[in-house]
Structures are given as C-alpha cells and as structure tokens.
Design an enzyme around this catalytic site. Structure first.
Site, short mmCIF file in Angstrom:
data_model
loop_
_atom_site.label_atom_id
_atom_site.label_comp_id
_atom_site.label_asym_id
_atom_site.label_seq_id
_atom_site.Cartn_x
_atom_site.Cartn_y
_atom_site.Cartn_z
N GLU A 179 5.43 -13.87 -24.87
CA GLU A 179 4.59 -12.69 -24.68
C GLU A 179 5.39 -11.40 -24.55
O GLU A 179 4.91 -10.35 -24.95
CB GLU A 179 3.61 -12.86 -23.52
CG GLU A 179 4.24 -12.84 -22.15
CD GLU A 179 3.22 -12.98 -21.03
OE1 GLU A 179 2.14 -12.38 -21.12
OE2 GLU A 179 3.53 -13.67 -20.06
N CYS A 226 0.88 -1.16 0.00
CA CYS A 226 0.00 0.00 0.00
C CYS A 226 0.92 1.21 0.00
O CYS A 226 2.14 1.07 -0.03
CB CYS A 226 -0.86 0.01 1.24
SG CYS A 226 -1.78 -1.52 1.47
N ARG A 272 0.84 1.50 -6.10
CA ARG A 272 1.11 0.56 -5.01
C ARG A 272 -0.17 -0.10 -4.48
O ARG A 272 -0.11 -1.07 -3.72
CB ARG A 272 1.76 1.27 -3.83
CG ARG A 272 2.99 2.02 -4.15
CD ARG A 272 4.21 1.54 -3.49
NE ARG A 272 4.05 0.83 -2.25
CZ ARG A 272 4.95 0.01 -1.77
NH1 ARG A 272 6.05 -0.20 -2.45
NH2 ARG A 272 4.77 -0.60 -0.63
N HIS A 280 8.57 -37.83 -30.83
CA HIS A 280 7.34 -38.23 -31.53
C HIS A 280 6.96 -37.22 -32.61
O HIS A 280 5.82 -37.21 -33.05
CB HIS A 280 6.21 -38.45 -30.52
CG HIS A 280 6.51 -39.57 -29.57
ND1 HIS A 280 6.48 -40.89 -29.94
CD2 HIS A 280 6.93 -39.56 -28.28
CE1 HIS A 280 6.83 -41.65 -28.92
NE2 HIS A 280 7.12 -40.85 -27.89
N LYS A 297 -3.88 -6.61 -19.24
CA LYS A 297 -3.61 -7.21 -17.92
C LYS A 297 -4.80 -8.03 -17.43
O LYS A 297 -4.64 -9.08 -16.84
CB LYS A 297 -3.28 -6.09 -16.92
CG LYS A 297 -2.87 -6.59 -15.55
CD LYS A 297 -1.53 -7.29 -15.57
CE LYS A 297 -1.17 -7.97 -14.28
NZ LYS A 297 -0.20 -9.05 -14.46
N TRP A 304 -4.12 -1.58 -0.90
CA TRP A 304 -4.24 -2.82 -1.66
C TRP A 304 -4.61 -3.85 -0.60
O TRP A 304 -3.78 -4.29 0.18
CB TRP A 304 -2.93 -3.16 -2.34
CG TRP A 304 -2.98 -4.43 -3.12
CD1 TRP A 304 -2.56 -5.66 -2.72
CD2 TRP A 304 -3.49 -4.60 -4.44
NE1 TRP A 304 -2.78 -6.58 -3.72
CE2 TRP A 304 -3.35 -5.95 -4.79
CE3 TRP A 304 -4.05 -3.73 -5.38
CZ2 TRP A 304 -3.74 -6.47 -6.02
CZ3 TRP A 304 -4.44 -4.24 -6.60
CH2 TRP A 304 -4.28 -5.59 -6.91
N LYS A 333 6.11 -16.95 -21.09
CA LYS A 333 6.73 -15.69 -20.66
C LYS A 333 7.58 -15.13 -21.78
O LYS A 333 7.54 -13.94 -22.08
CB LYS A 333 7.55 -15.97 -19.40
CG LYS A 333 7.67 -14.85 -18.47
CD LYS A 333 6.55 -14.73 -17.45
CE LYS A 333 5.18 -14.73 -18.04
NZ LYS A 333 4.09 -14.87 -17.13
N GLU A 367 5.32 -22.44 -18.71
CA GLU A 367 5.34 -21.05 -18.23
C GLU A 367 6.52 -20.29 -18.84
O GLU A 367 6.39 -19.12 -19.24
CB GLU A 367 5.39 -21.05 -16.70
CG GLU A 367 5.53 -19.68 -16.05
CD GLU A 367 4.45 -18.67 -16.45
OE1 GLU A 367 3.47 -19.04 -17.12
OE2 GLU A 367 4.63 -17.49 -16.13
N ASN A 419 1.30 0.18 6.36
CA ASN A 419 1.67 -0.76 5.30
C ASN A 419 2.24 -1.99 6.00
O ASN A 419 2.94 -1.85 7.00
CB ASN A 419 2.79 -0.21 4.41
CG ASN A 419 2.28 0.81 3.43
OD1 ASN A 419 1.09 1.08 3.38
ND2 ASN A 419 3.19 1.37 2.67
N GLY A 420 2.02 -3.16 5.43
CA GLY A 420 2.57 -4.38 6.02
C GLY A 420 1.46 -5.25 6.56
O GLY A 420 0.28 -5.02 6.29
C1 F6R Z 1 0.76 -14.07 -18.69
C2 F6R Z 1 -0.44 -13.54 -18.09
C3 F6R Z 1 -1.75 -14.11 -18.49
C4 F6R Z 1 -2.66 -14.28 -17.27
C5 F6R Z 1 -4.05 -14.75 -17.70
C6 F6R Z 1 -4.94 -14.99 -16.52
O1 F6R Z 1 1.90 -13.48 -18.16
O2 F6R Z 1 -0.40 -12.65 -17.29
O3 F6R Z 1 -1.59 -15.34 -19.16
O4 F6R Z 1 -2.08 -15.20 -16.41
O5 F6R Z 1 -4.63 -13.78 -18.54
O6 F6R Z 1 -5.10 -13.83 -15.76
P1 F6R Z 1 -5.67 -13.91 -14.29
O7 F6R Z 1 -4.67 -14.64 -13.46
O8 F6R Z 1 -5.83 -12.48 -13.87
O9 F6R Z 1 -6.95 -14.66 -14.35
#
Ligand code: F6R
Length: 614
Positions: free
Chosen positions: A496, A2, A33, A512, A609, A81, A493, A489, A107-108
């Site tokens: 993307e 926060c 934050r 295969h 996001k 947050w 990463k 993963e 905060n914390g």
């Molecule tokens: C990849 C990424 C996305 C999310 C996905 C699900 O780095 O961020 O693949 O993981 O869109 O998002 P949440 O977890 O918010 O449901």
C-alpha cells in the site's frame, strides 16, 4: 493525544480579541492531535472564568466563541481526542470544579481517577462529566489553600498516570499554572505575553524560543514572566530551546511523514493502552475496563471476529491469542465476505468487530448482521463514540491517539495488544491460568513498549538493508501460525505504501504452487518466531534459498543468522507476543521502501483513511 494551548497577555485595548485569536488559531494548529471536540476558558479581572466548548472541529468552537464572547486577556484551550467519556460538550475540556473557581485542560490519562472521583463524591462533590480530567479540577478546588502553586504540589502526587496540565484560578485572573508528568508541555515568553502549548506547532507563529517543562515540573505564567519549579517546589531556571522546524515539520514532531511518526508513537500507544486495562504493578486486570463478567466469560463457547485490511490482520492474531491463551474456539473473518455468509449463530457465541476508525462500512454491516442474529457484540476501536463503538453492546478502546497516515501502524499494534489482554483475562476467569500465570503474562506485556523502543533504535539497520533492494520488484513474506498473520500485514503494508508487488504465504504452502515464482530476483522475508514450527519454517527458507532468492530472517536468533541471510533480531518474549515485535521491523521496511521509490507515503494512491462505502 490531545492538544493544549494557553496565553496570558499584557493589558491592551484589544487584549480580549487577541487572547481569543491566539487560543483558537493555536488549537487549529493542534487539530491533528485530536479533533472530536474542543474548548477554551478565559479569565479577566472582575470577569471570573468563562468556558466555551463545542463538539467537532475547531470551526465549531469558533462559532461557539462568537456566540458566548468570553472576556479577559488570559486563557487556556484544548482540542480533544476522547479517551474517557464520549465526545460531548459535557466531556469537552476545559473542565471546572462545581464552584467555577478553577478551570483545567489536560493531556494524558489519570489511571486512578475512578478511585479519586469516588472519594470526592463521598465528601459531597458533584461531577458533571465522565472524564478523568474533571477529577483534577475538583481536587484542586477541594484542596485549594489560597495559593495555586502550593495546591498543585499537594494534588499532583495524588494523581497516578500521565498529565500535561493548564490551570486557571479565578483569584488570579492573569495567571496560568501548568505542570507535567510523562506528557510534553512547553512555554514561551513573547513581547505581548506568555504562551503555553503541548506541541511546538501551536507557538511557531509567535516565537521559536521555547522552554520544555521538566518531568514533574510546575511553571507559573504571568504576562511579564514565567517561573519554573521542580518537583520539590524549588525554583529552577531551565534553558530555552531554539526551534528550527517549520510548522508542518513540527506537527510531525520532526519526522518526515506521519507514518514514521506513528511508528515511533507505538511505545507510548502500547503503554497507554496497557495501563488503561491492566494494573501492571499489581499484576492484575482492571475488571471495570473489561467487556466480560466472570459469568459471561465462563458461558463463552466461541468468538467470531470480523474486520477489514490491517484490522483483519490484527483479528487473525486475535484468533490465535484467544485459542492459544484461553482455549476458546475463535474465527477471524474478512468483514466484506462474512456479512454475506450464512453462518448460523452458536449457543454462547460472541462477536467482535475490530475497526480503528469505527466507521468502516463492511465491518459495521457484519456487526449489524450478528446483532440481528441476537449475538452479544463487542467493538475494538480507536475512536471514542464512533458508529461501530456505539452500535456494539460493549467496547474496548485502543488508546493509540489519532492515526493520520493512511497506512495503519499504531492502531494495529494496540489492537493486537487488546486481544492479548482479553485472552489473558478470559483465560484467568475461566480457570485456564492461575494468578501467578496471569502476572507472568502481564509482565511480558509490560516489557513490550521497551522492546519496541529497542527495535526503533535500530532503524538504520532497516534503512541500510533497503538501500540494497533498489532493483527488487517481487517480495514474498512467509511464516507459519502467528507468523503467517505477520506476513499478511507486512505484505499489505509494503504494497500500500511502496506499490511494490508483495505476497504473504503460509510457509508450508509455498511448495504447493507459489515456489514456481521464486528466483534470484525475489526477496523472501521469513518470519520465524513460533517455536513449535521453527525448524519447519527454516526448512521452507532453505527451499527458497535453493532457488536463488535473497533472504531476510526475522525472529529471536542470538546465535546469529544462517549464512547468506540478513537477520533482524527481536528481544526475547513469548511466541504469542513476538509477532508484535517483528511487525515493527516490517512497518519500517515498508516505510523505507516507499521512501526509496519516492511514493506519497502518508496518502498512498487510490486509498482513503476511512472506508465508509461497501
Ligand atoms: C491499511 C489500512 C486499512 C484499514 C482498513 C480498516 O494500512 O489502514 O487496511 O485497516 O481499511 O479500517 P478500520 O480499522 O478503520 O476499520
């Protein structure tokens, strides 16, 4: 995660206006934050303390402040947050005691707040919120000796956990008291008054010379002076620091991108999440934080998990952890597929939806589908009060703090950690492991933050390696069992954020078909942490070596790497936790590859996001 801001100004005709503006614009600078609710408290001679709070962004707080017109030249503010209690006005900071004599921003996380709250309730204190922070305000009022600094010295040792605090005392309306433990706090003396903030970005508009409070230190701010005290109450004279960052760099804590900052946030995110669910010292799980009672745990026959993207990869890890540690049949599914499947419910089945944002449309739809089947549902989310968290019957939160970069990093690690805690708890409740094994498991989890720090300290190894990959266009990630989930993963990463072609394969699957693609232009990254299949994985590595691929090996190999192969070592841990550590390397690799190719790392093309469309 926060934000705190504070100001006590010299007497002047416009002092109230000025104080309000410093608090509000300081909070706007800290909004990254935390942004689910915010509030300020102001004090003035003969005015008492006025608190003004609002749910949502600081723009909502601005409207609330315009309505309630708090008076005074001294104030504290907070942008939240949520970690304890949903984002409602009652749970917003500042919090006060029942007699309105003390206001606190924090905060914390206070780990023993429930115990302290019950003690105060037994002596007749009434609480207004569900937060851990209100306990601090009530404790300060309860132990108040007429001198807030002495009172703080008495109360702070009662608190377990982390805190950065700003405190107003009605009896000294031009004074701000502050203190910290394991959560940053800094102060600055300006020509018009004294400032307080949790992050330097809130103060850069006024000064570049700030003083960081020492661990367990206290500071007392008046308009003309700031006095510092150490843990024992002795006055000290710490040196100030001259900040050379601009406001944007300060928000990222000096890191060039949020993604890198969030990769480096991971030790703290893991510690905070772990401490919320586990008493590391006693080696036991905090029962009240867990979604299963002993009876529910024993009745459990199957766990189905659904999620998208990175959260799906965490779910694949979760599937293995539940199966391996607790012996519970589990299935991780891609939410957008699973919601249209015709999977009949099984007696004793529980459904888990995993989502950082708690708003992903397909994950929400999968949750509704399973709810409609009459199953008990659990959410794993990073956002308190998010839709998925509200819709589920029970919720476990990751305490990763806001994740700003589109590429998910710290949410992933904390999601996997939650699955590990859940699996250990279920294993213990179902009699699969005894107390000693539970303690052993918790001790291994407690080492993770430090092990992640050790890997982060070696980021230059990753950077140097990446520099040699300028011409690399095809990258394969391979591994078996949990290393396959790490490969998924790592490949996501990388693609993307760097837009490079990357694929993940179960190592045994290569021959295969896919091995036809492998030649000397490829880099093959081999995850090798799973003891039972280690030799087989290394044999798969030899198969791609024979086709001329460049090799990078990730795992625990103290004796060194095979010839012609780069090696990134992790510390010694269990097979179940090792994939968390290799993932940190994979995140750094993706980040530096994206940087090498000049990509817009925090906002990759075509991505958002929070994916609220199906
Ligand atoms: C990849 C990424 C996305 C999310 C996905 C699900 O780095 O961020 O693949 O993981 O869109 O998002 P949440 O977890 O918010 O449901």
């Amino acid at each position: 995660m926060c934000g705190i801001v504070g100001f006590t100004g010299k007497a002047a005709p416009e002092a109230t206006e000025k104080c309000r503006e410093i608090l509000l614009s300081g909070l706007e600078n800290l909004e990254y934050r935390g942004y689910d609710s915010a509030g300020i408290a102001m004090a003035g001679e003969g005015e008492g303390i006025t608190i003004c709070r609002a749910v949502g962004r600081i723009s909502n707080l601005r409207k609330a402040v315009a309505g309630c017109q708090p008076q005074g030249s001294c104030g504290i503010g907070h942008t939240r947050w949520a970690t304890h209690g949903r984002p409602t006005v009652e749970n917003c900071h500042p919090h006060e005691d029942e007699k309105h004599s003390v206001a606190v921003v924090h905060n914390g996380i206070i780990e023993n707040y429930q115990h302290l709250k019950e003690e105060l309730q037994r002596s007749g204190v009434e609480f207004n919120s569900q937060t851990d922070t209100e306990v601090i305000a009530q404790l300060l009022a309860h132990h108040y000796s007429g001198n807030m600094k002495d009172t703080l010295q008495k109360v702070l040792p009662l608190l377990e956990g982390s805190f950065a605090l700003g405190v107003l005392d009605k009896n000294q309306p031009d004074c701000i008291y502050c203190a910290r433990r394991r959560s940053p706090l800094l102060v600055a003396q300006g020509k018009d008054g004294s400032y307080l903030a949790s992050d330097v970005s809130a103060l850069l508009a006024y000064t570049k010379d700030v003083t960081y409070l020492e661990e367990n230190g206290i500071a007392v701010l008046t308009p003309d002076s700031i006095r510092f005290y150490n843990e024992n109450g002795s006055e000290i004279h710490p040196e100030s620091t001259h900040i050379t960052w601009d406001a944007t760099a300060a928000r990222k804590n000096g890191f060039e991108h949020y993604m890198l900052k969030e990769i480096f946030d991971q030790p703290t995110a893991l510690r905070d999440t772990l401490n919320h669910y586990v008493d590391v010292e006693l080696g036991c799980i905090r029962r009240e934080a867990m979604p299963f009672t002993p009876e529910q745990a024993k009745a459990l026959r199957r766990v189905t998990i659904a999620a998208c993207g990175t959260a799906y990869h965490a779910s694949v890890m979760g599937q293995s952890l539940l199966e391996q540690l607790a012996g519970i049949p589990a299935l991780a599914a891609i939410a957008s597929e699973y919601r249209y499947s015709n999977m009949p419910p099984v007696e004793g089945e529980v459904f888990i939806a995993v989502s950082q944002s708690g708003e992903t449309a397909d994950t929400l739809a999968a949750l509704s589908y399973k709810k409609a089947q009459g199953l008990r549902t659990i959410a794993l989310s990073n956002v308190l009060g998010s839709t998925i968290a509200r819709e589920a019957d029970a919720v476990m939160y990751t305490l990763a703090g806001p994740e700003i970069a589109v590429a998910s990093t710290k949410a992933y690690l904390t999601q996997v950690l939650l699955f590990a805690i859940l699996a250990l708890d279920l294993a213990h409740l179902r009699g699969v492991i005894d107390d000693a094994k539970l303690k052993e498991g918790i001790a291994a989890l407690a080492k993770l933050p430090e092990q992640v720090e050790e890997i982060l300290a070696k980021q230059s190894v990753v950077q140097d390696f990446v520099q040699q990959q300028k011409d690399c266009r095809d990258i394969f990630f391979i591994g078996r069992l949990m290393d396959y989930a790490s490969s998924l993963e790592a490949a996501l990463k990388l693609k993307e954020v760097s837009y490079l072609h990357s694929e993940a394969y179960a190592a045994g699957e290569l021959k295969h078909g896919t091995i036809a693609l492998v030649d000397e232009s490829c880099l093959v990254v081999v995850f090798a942490t799973q003891t039972v299949v280690l030799e087989k994985t290394l044999a798969n590595m030899e198969e791609v070596r024979a086709r001329g691929a460049k090799l990078l090996l990730l795992g625990h190999f103290p004796e060194g790497a095979p010839e012609d192969c780069s090696l990134w070592n992790i510390g010694k841990t269990s097979d179940q936790l090792a994939p968390l550590l290799t993932t940190v390397y994979a995140q750094l690799f993706a980040y530096y590859m994206a940087k090498l190719h000049g990509c817009d790392i925090d906002k990759p093309r075509n991505l958002a996001k929070s994916v609220t469309v199906e």
